[in-house]
Design a protein around this motif. Structure first.
Motif, mmCIF file in Angstrom:
data_model
loop_
_atom_site.group_PDB
_atom_site.id
_atom_site.type_symbol
_atom_site.label_atom_id
_atom_site.label_comp_id
_atom_site.label_asym_id
_atom_site.label_seq_id
_atom_site.Cartn_x
_atom_site.Cartn_y
_atom_site.Cartn_z
ATOM 1 N N ILE A 428 0.007 33.986 -35.399
ATOM 2 C CA ILE A 428 1.243 33.720 -36.134
ATOM 3 C C ILE A 428 2.413 34.135 -35.251
ATOM 4 O O ILE A 428 2.606 35.324 -34.970
ATOM 5 N N PRO A 429 3.207 33.180 -34.763
ATOM 6 C CA PRO A 429 4.308 33.533 -33.853
ATOM 7 C C PRO A 429 5.564 34.004 -34.575
ATOM 8 O O PRO A 429 5.899 33.499 -35.647
ATOM 9 N N ARG A 430 6.228 34.967 -33.957
ATOM 10 C CA ARG A 430 7.559 35.384 -34.412
ATOM 11 C C ARG A 430 8.642 34.768 -33.530
ATOM 12 O O ARG A 430 9.816 34.772 -33.884
ATOM 13 N N ALA A 431 8.213 34.281 -32.363
ATOM 14 C CA ALA A 431 9.160 33.656 -31.421
ATOM 15 C C ALA A 431 8.361 32.866 -30.403
ATOM 16 O O ALA A 431 7.158 33.088 -30.215
ATOM 17 N N HIS A 432 9.046 31.910 -29.751
ATOM 18 C CA HIS A 432 8.473 31.191 -28.618
ATOM 19 C C HIS A 432 9.330 31.496 -27.400
ATOM 20 O O HIS A 432 10.564 31.500 -27.486
ATOM 21 N N ILE A 433 8.694 31.761 -26.271
ATOM 22 C CA ILE A 433 9.434 31.864 -25.018
ATOM 23 C C ILE A 433 8.938 30.752 -24.106
ATOM 24 O O ILE A 433 7.770 30.384 -24.133
ATOM 25 N N PHE A 434 9.855 30.214 -23.333
ATOM 26 C CA PHE A 434 9.561 29.047 -22.521
ATOM 27 C C PHE A 434 9.277 29.491 -21.092
ATOM 28 O O PHE A 434 10.139 30.060 -20.423
ATOM 29 N N GLU A 435 8.059 29.252 -20.633
ATOM 30 C CA GLU A 435 7.633 29.659 -19.297
ATOM 31 C C GLU A 435 8.544 29.074 -18.220
ATOM 32 O O GLU A 435 8.905 27.903 -18.259
ATOM 33 N N GLY A 436 8.900 29.911 -17.261
ATOM 34 C CA GLY A 436 9.676 29.441 -16.126
ATOM 35 C C GLY A 436 11.170 29.398 -16.366
ATOM 36 O O GLY A 436 11.928 29.017 -15.476
ATOM 37 N N THR A 466 5.338 29.087 -24.521
ATOM 38 C CA THR A 466 5.171 27.644 -24.348
ATOM 39 C C THR A 466 5.099 27.366 -22.852
ATOM 40 O O THR A 466 6.080 27.554 -22.132
ATOM 41 N N VAL A 467 3.922 26.964 -22.401
ATOM 42 C CA VAL A 467 3.693 26.811 -20.966
ATOM 43 C C VAL A 467 3.954 25.373 -20.532
ATOM 44 O O VAL A 467 3.917 24.443 -21.335
ATOM 45 N N LEU A 468 4.197 25.212 -19.253
ATOM 46 C CA LEU A 468 4.455 23.890 -18.698
ATOM 47 C C LEU A 468 3.182 23.056 -18.616
ATOM 48 O O LEU A 468 3.223 21.840 -18.572
ATOM 49 N N GLY A 469 2.038 23.725 -18.588
ATOM 50 C CA GLY A 469 0.758 23.025 -18.574
ATOM 51 C C GLY A 469 -0.367 24.026 -18.704
ATOM 52 O O GLY A 469 -0.405 25.019 -17.969
ATOM 53 N N THR A 470 -1.263 23.825 -19.652
ATOM 54 C CA THR A 470 -2.351 24.787 -19.856
ATOM 55 C C THR A 470 -3.278 24.852 -18.654
ATOM 56 O O THR A 470 -3.922 25.870 -18.416
ATOM 57 N N SER A 485 6.718 43.771 -22.450
ATOM 58 C CA SER A 485 7.383 43.981 -23.742
ATOM 59 C C SER A 485 7.617 42.685 -24.498
ATOM 60 O O SER A 485 8.090 42.697 -25.634
ATOM 61 N N TRP A 486 7.283 41.533 -23.887
ATOM 62 C CA TRP A 486 7.382 40.265 -24.600
ATOM 63 C C TRP A 486 6.341 40.185 -25.714
ATOM 64 O O TRP A 486 6.471 39.366 -26.620
ATOM 65 N N ASN A 487 5.289 40.992 -25.633
ATOM 66 C CA ASN A 487 4.249 41.014 -26.675
ATOM 67 C C ASN A 487 3.663 39.625 -26.923
ATOM 68 O O ASN A 487 3.546 39.152 -28.050
ATOM 69 N N MET A 493 1.685 24.487 -25.697
ATOM 70 C CA MET A 493 2.545 23.595 -24.909
ATOM 71 C C MET A 493 3.701 22.947 -25.673
ATOM 72 O O MET A 493 4.524 22.282 -25.047
ATOM 73 N N GLU A 494 3.784 23.115 -26.997
ATOM 74 C CA GLU A 494 4.770 22.346 -27.753
ATOM 75 C C GLU A 494 5.784 23.171 -28.546
ATOM 76 O O GLU A 494 6.838 22.656 -28.924
ATOM 77 N N GLY A 495 5.486 24.423 -28.847
ATOM 78 C CA GLY A 495 6.281 25.200 -29.791
ATOM 79 C C GLY A 495 7.761 25.268 -29.475
ATOM 80 O O GLY A 495 8.613 24.995 -30.325
ATOM 81 N N ALA A 496 8.110 25.635 -28.240
ATOM 82 C CA ALA A 496 9.528 25.747 -27.870
ATOM 83 C C ALA A 496 10.214 24.389 -27.929
ATOM 84 O O ALA A 496 11.392 24.292 -28.290
ATOM 85 N N HIS A 497 9.486 23.327 -27.583
ATOM 86 C CA HIS A 497 10.066 21.976 -27.633
ATOM 87 C C HIS A 497 10.372 21.583 -29.082
ATOM 88 O O HIS A 497 11.432 21.014 -29.368
#
Length: 562
Positions: A428-436, A466-470, A485-487, A493-497
């Motif tokens: 269960i996510p509380r946030a999405h961070i975008f890789e890169g 959210t990764v650029l490619g699994t 600390s990002w936990n 691959m889609e959440g941040a988008h």
């Protein structure tokens, strides 16, 4: 202890830099229009992939061949691509109206066309993520092919080992191999690949198809043959990007057509102004949850819900699936098969047309105009999530008037890699961070850990990346995110988008309400930190049924109680 930590950080930084270099390079090559994967132009991609050593590609950096990674890649590329010297990435340019027969990879829904003996065309309709996915897989494939050539070439004159001569003779045989001949060929191929007879025999069974029982031997031969041609005759394999693809990419052409068709179906059925709840999920769990009990009354008698869902998830029970689908179509479900090229089918459920057994008693007292329409869209792929959600949330023009969709909630249910737990667990996510990037998207998730606890499934809560490619993840970079600390609890691959499109539509463009409710939940398809538990090790099977339907049920309960 300090030196170990420092070394770990350095390895994670190297991995992060390698991913960044790969994506910058792929964008450059796309803009250039072509490149040769095993030539100078493909050198950065090869070197970065070997530095990165993604878990999904196993022993790519070693001398022995990587079999699980090869199976993973081959299942996502068109059959016969190992034979092709020219690979052309195109937009949807009319090949479906030609004599060419579409080749659809087993694990990726994309149309591919074998133009001639040397050329394969691959249609790109799902955005940049699809291009990244294909180029990464091709880089792996060609690196593996040159491992083969290095092991079979004896000298610069083209002389090859006895093992290669025997494999070539087996492949060129016009008769199907006998068991004895097959085992002889496997023995020689195992020597070429640096693998044991047992390893290759087990791998062969996974590659086998009805059309080609010796598919693995065929793939190994052609990968080696083309690599030998590159080495001896400088006949380099080439990847090109069509001018139309380069012109169209990023303009939401497929997403706009897709979204317009959905809104037209809503309008035709007087559903346009009803409360709409969007769910990104598969094409079976919502339908089965809403209709299986009533649609299969005779079958469900004496069985619990999980047994029914497991039966419906079994490919051998197509007749049961057909009954549920037919019942759903007769009781308020509209099925929109994709014709836009997005490969995203859609289901619309008019909740006024059927009774869901788990609906609260007060739901029946709601006026028809206030009963929700549930819109289920199949999984998007990477950046395509932004394109499709962005277009879907735009208003529709009817008689020169703008009509905004009455979107009440957006729920995202998907598969993801987990970093604390195992296959089948729930995140269960509380946030999405975008890789890169520095982009991060905190969310007020209506689904909570407590909603899904107590059902015999482990549930964790935290940040998703959210990764650029699994296929580009490795242990070092994932450990960094997990221990920081990002936990971070998982990757997808889609959440941040999706969240970028939702925030733009609600807070900037005002296409939907600012207080639109969002729900995100993922079930674990793999754990890339555990050897033997990566995506290349195989699917979830029936172990994914329980978390899938539990999440689905909780989303529907919240929709019906809203």
């Amino acid at each position: 202890m300090t030196s170990v930590k420092k070394q770990g950080r350095t390895r994670a930084q190297e991995s992060s830099n390698a991913i960044e270099r790969m994506y910058i390079t792929m964008r450059h090559l796309f803009n250039r229009g072509f490149y040769k994967p095993m030539g100078v132009s493909g050198e950065t991609l090869r070197e970065s992939l070997l530095v990165l050593r993604p878990e999904i590609y196993g022993s790519i950096a070693e001398d022995k061949a990587e079999l699980e990674g090869l199976l993973y890649v081959i299942d996502r590329l068109p059959d016969g691509i190992e034979e092709c010297t020219f690979i052309n990435l195109t937009s949807e340019e009319g090949y479906k109206n030609s004599h060419f027969i579409p080749i659809i990879p087993p694990k990726r829904r994309r149309n591919c066309y074998r133009i001639d003996e040397e050329q394969m065309n691959i249609e790109i309709t799902r955005g940049r993520s699809e291009i990244y996915d294909i180029l990464t897989h091709l880089t792996f494939l060609f690196v593996e092919s040159h491992k083969i050539s290095r092991r079979v070439l004896i000298d610069e004159e083209g002389a090859t080992t006895r093992d290669w001569v025997k494999l070539e003779a087996a492949i060129k045989s016009e008769e199907e191999l006998t068991q004895k001949e097959r085992e002889v060929a496997i023995t020689h191929t195992a020597n070429i690949l640096g693998r044991t007879f047992n390893e290759l025999t087990a791998a062969r069974n996974k590659f086998t198809s009805k059309e080609n029982p010796d598919r693995l031997l065929h793939i190994i031969y052609w990968l080696g043959k083309l690599a030998i041609e590159e080495t001896l005759n400088n006949k380099k394999r080439t990847v090109t990007f069509s001018p139309v693809l380069r012109e169209r990419l990023g303009h939401h052409l497929h997403g706009e057509i897709w979204a317009d068709r959905i809104k037209e179906v809503l309008r035709e059925n007087n559903l346009l102004t009803r409360p709409i709840h969007i769910i990104s999920a598969n094409m079976h769990s919502v339908m089965n949850t809403l209709y299986a009990k009533n649609g299969l009354k005779r079958y469900t008698s004496g069985k619990d819900e999980l047994q029914v869902y497991e039966a419906l998830s079994d490919n051998s029970n197509q007749s049961l699936r057909d009954k549920v689908f037919k019942h759903a179509k007769q009781n308020g479900m509209f099925y929109i098969e994709d014709a836009s090229g997005t490969n995203i089918d859609v289901q619309l459920f008019d909740t006024s047309k059927f009774n869901w057994p788990l609906a609260p008693a007060e739901f029946n007292g709601i006026n028809t105009d206030e009963k929700p329409v549930i819109l289920v869209m199949d999984y998007a792929f990477g950046e395509q999530a932004y394109e499709t959600m962005d277009e879907l949330l735009k208003p529709i023009k009817v008689d020169s008037k703008k009509i905004h969709l009455n979107v009440k909630s957006i729920s995202i249910m998907g598969k993801a890699g987990i970093l604390e737990g195992g296959k089948g667990d729930i995140m269960i996510p509380r946030a999405h961070i975008f890789e890169g990037t520095a982009d991060n998207y905190p969310i007020k998730n209506q689904l909570k850990k407590k909603n899904l606890e107590g059902y015999g499934i482990d549930v964790c809560e935290g940040t998703m990346i959210t990764v650029l490619g699994t296929s580009l993840q490795n242990k070092e970079i994932l450990k960094f995110f997990y221990n920081s600390s990002w936990n971070v609890i998982g990757l997808e691959m889609e959440g941040a988008h999706y969240q970028k499109a939702i925030q733009a539509a609600s807070k900037i463009r005002c296409n939907i309400a600012k207080d639109v409710k969002v729900r995100y939940a993922y079930y674990a398809s793999d754990n890339p930190l555990e050897t033997g538990s990566t995506l290349a090790s195989g699917g979830l099977g029936l172990s994914g049924v329980k978390p899938t339907y539990l999440i689905t049920e909780k989303i529907l309960e919240q929709i019906y109680n809203s």
